[in-house]
Design a protein around this motif. Structure first.
Motif, PDB file in Angstrom:
ATOM      1  N   GLY A  54       0.776  -1.220   0.000  1.00 31.36           N
ATOM      2  CA  GLY A  54       0.000   0.000   0.000  1.00 31.36           C
ATOM      3  C   GLY A  54       0.813   1.278   0.000  1.00 31.36           C
ATOM      4  N   ILE A  55       2.069   1.233  -0.401  1.00 32.00           N
ATOM      5  CA  ILE A  55       2.889   2.447  -0.317  1.00 32.00           C
ATOM      6  C   ILE A  55       2.414   3.531  -1.286  1.00 32.00           C
ATOM      7  N   TYR A  56       1.671   3.161  -2.328  1.00 34.91           N
ATOM      8  CA  TYR A  56       1.055   4.150  -3.216  1.00 34.91           C
ATOM      9  C   TYR A  56      -0.419   4.328  -2.879  1.00 34.91           C
ATOM     10  N   GLY A  57      -0.794   3.891  -1.701  1.00 34.56           N
ATOM     11  CA  GLY A  57      -2.172   3.990  -1.282  1.00 34.56           C
ATOM     12  C   GLY A  57      -2.979   2.785  -1.751  1.00 34.56           C
ATOM     13  N   THR A  58      -4.194   2.666  -1.263  1.00 32.08           N
ATOM     14  CA  THR A  58      -5.133   1.652  -1.737  1.00 32.08           C
ATOM     15  C   THR A  58      -6.448   2.344  -2.064  1.00 32.08           C
ATOM     16  N   ASP A  59      -7.159   1.755  -2.999  1.00 26.04           N
ATOM     17  CA  ASP A  59      -8.430   2.336  -3.424  1.00 26.04           C
ATOM     18  C   ASP A  59      -9.298   1.221  -3.990  1.00 26.04           C
ATOM     19  N   GLU A  60     -10.600   1.305  -3.747  1.00 21.92           N
ATOM     20  CA  GLU A  60     -11.485   0.278  -4.275  1.00 21.92           C
ATOM     21  C   GLU A  60     -11.655   0.389  -5.786  1.00 21.92           C
TER      22      GLU A  60
END
Length: 542
Positions: free
Chosen positions: A91-97
């Protein structure tokens, strides 16, 4: 700013624009990165679809005029946190659905009128972990260009864990089964539609993947009329590696997720899960995954949905329902080690408890069959010198039966499954090749051996000339891989010539010291027995 002015301004402001490259898709300009050192263009975080929770993703549209910034990696899909020895923060670039994204890597210079073969990567991670950014394709593109077999590499996200593989009657009733597989299918369709804009040949698409990514490829190959790819490379996984069950078989885990997430009191538990706070749902899935004794090592998995998976994959495979698509399938030597740790296995009861976690809530009859258990224990004796990691003598590492457990686990899920898939394919006239990767990487721990995932750095060219023989092996393997992408045959100028899998049943065995062709007959008694009782693992009792 008018898009027509961009090339003119870039010619004036070379220092500003030299690091970008533009591709047109209809009226849309896609801006990517150009690395002048590697000679590779990157288009990162491109949407191949739009996804919302527990709904099939919709295809990406390019009907409107605009500009897409594809210069940075996109977010990963929501997923569980890793608990084994290979835990990675994806998740170092974030997470998104809304995570149905892909990355494209291509040579910067492609002669006009030329279309290059495409290699699309499906990552592993037990359908619960992974992200496209973790598998940069620069090294593949750079090395393939160096040997004059340049390819375009595509790496995708697809939905995972409960988001991608929710089971249960409610999920079936709402069309939410196997969403991760449908994401993969949508990405492959995107490649068919748009990869030519990037210089790719949509008639020469090779899908390659590892572990659950390889298993996914094998599932897609059970659709015998698929036109989405024309070649496949399966690294440590096939259609019979793990069970695929009717949606109702996952009902217990669906109900558990409902309870842990606080949706038990809802009149529509599916809609409650679908609309609840994202982080609360992530926490609930992490809670389940951290309790394998209650919910199994694989709380979510592939369901028989009557469409993308029309029947039990083990039954379809046994019927020979495999697409006539040339493929490579292979294993690493020590497939089972990382699945055992951190568990200590010291007794026969410990061994069965460990093995059963992968089949918990899946009604596998093997664990109620005393005769089958006894025979397996005889064929895989508690002798550390015969255990996995192989070739490590009497060292036991973690518990006196650690190596025994790793050997059995690796053969059931990976080595036997590969051999079974290949033999079925050959019997049905499908061209295929097989490999065994047997090179220990010094940065790995001794107990891991030639571990599951161990070949990936070699395929992705993660070594440099200073790594000597390991770098040379990496170059050799990738040459075979891209030769297959070009010619549907992995022959390249290296020795040995990689012979097709046939009744002679030979593997190419990759080592830095001496890659060679060898008979595929190791542990034949144990794997023949596993094959004879495979229904006890893969076809749940009534």
């Amino acid at each position: 700013m008018s898009l027509s002015l961009i090339p003119f301004l870039c010619s004036l402001l070379t220092l500003v624009c030299a690091s970008t490259v533009t591709v047109q898709i209809g009226n849309v300009s896609v801006i990517g990165n150009y690395n002048s050192t590697s000679g590779v263009d990157q288009f990162l975080g491109l949407k191949y679809g739009s996804s919302t929770r527990f709904r099939r993703a919709s295809a990406q549209s390019y009907s409107n005029r605009g500009v897409i910034n594809a210069t940075q990696h996109g977010p990963a899909c929501p997923q569980i946190k890793g608990t084994n020895s290979l835990a990675v923060n994806y998740g170092i670039y974030g997470t998104d659905e809304d995570c149905t994204l892909l990355d494209i890597y291509r040579p910067h210079y492609i002669p006009r009128g030329t279309l290059l073969p495409v290699m699309l990567w499906l990552h592993g991670g037990a359908l619960t972990q992974g992200a496209a950014w973790y598998y940069p394709g620069d090294g593949i593109v750079q090395e393939s260009s160096r040997i004059n077999l340049p390819v375009i590499t595509v790496v995708i996200n697809y939905r995972l864990a409960a988001w991608g593989f929710l089971g249960g009657k409610e999920a079936a009733d709402n069309g939410a089964l196997n969403l991760g597989l449908y994401d993969q299918q949508l990405a492959l369709q995107w490649v068919q539609n748009y990869i030519s804009n990037f210089g790719g040949d949509n008639s020469k698409v090779t899908v390659f993947g590892q572990s659950s990514g390889a298993m996914s490829i094998a599932y897609h190959m059970l659709t015998v009329n698929t036109k989405l790819f024309t070649g496949a490379i399966l690294e440590s996984g096939t259609s019979t590696s793990v069970p695929a069950l009717a949606a109702e078989a996952y009902q217990g885990n669906y109900d558990a997720l409902v309870s842990i997430a606080g949706c038990s009191g809802s009149s529509d538990t599916f809609e409650c899960l679908r609309t609840m706070d994202r982080d609360a749902l992530i926490n609930a899935t992490n809670t389940m995954f951290s309790q394998p004794s209650s919910y199994g090592s694989r709380p979510w998995g592939v369901s028989i949905d009557g469409e993308i998976i029309p029947d039990n994959p083990s039954i379809l495979t046994a019927r020979g329902q495999i697409a006539q698509i040339p493929f490579i399938a292979g294993n690493v030597m020590d497939e089972g080690t990382i699945f055992v740790k951190p568990q200590t296995i010291s007794t026969d009861d410990d061994l069965l408890t460990f093995l059963e976690k992968d089949y918990l809530n899946r009604n596998a009859s093997f664990f109620q069959n005393a005769t089958s258990i006894a025979t397996l224990e005889v064929l895989y004796p508690n002798d550390p010198s015969l255990g996995c990691p192989y070739g490590t003598g009497n060292e036991t590492f973690f518990g006196t039966q650690f190596k025994r457990g790793a050997s059995i686990y690796g053969d059931i899920h990976f080595h036997w499954a590969r051999r079974n898939f290949l033999n079925t394919a050959v019997s049905n006239g499908v061209l295929s090749w097989s490999y065994l990767f047997d090179q220990f990487t010094p940065t790995n721990a001794a107990w891991q051996g030639v571990l599951h995932t161990g070949e990936i750095p070699y395929v992705f060219m993660k070594f440099s000339p200073s790594d000597g023989d390991l770098y040379a092996l990496s170059r050799q393997m990738l040459a075979y891989w891209v030769s297959f992408a070009y010619n549907r045959n992995p022959y390249y100028k290296y020795n040995p010539i990689w012979e097709k899998y046939s009744k002679a049943s030979q593997n190419i065995v990759f080592t830095a010291a001496n890659t060679s062709m060898q008979p595929d007959d190791y542990r034949s008694a144990g794997m023949s027995f596993i094959g004879s009782i495979s229904d006890q693992f893969l076809e749940p009792r009534a």
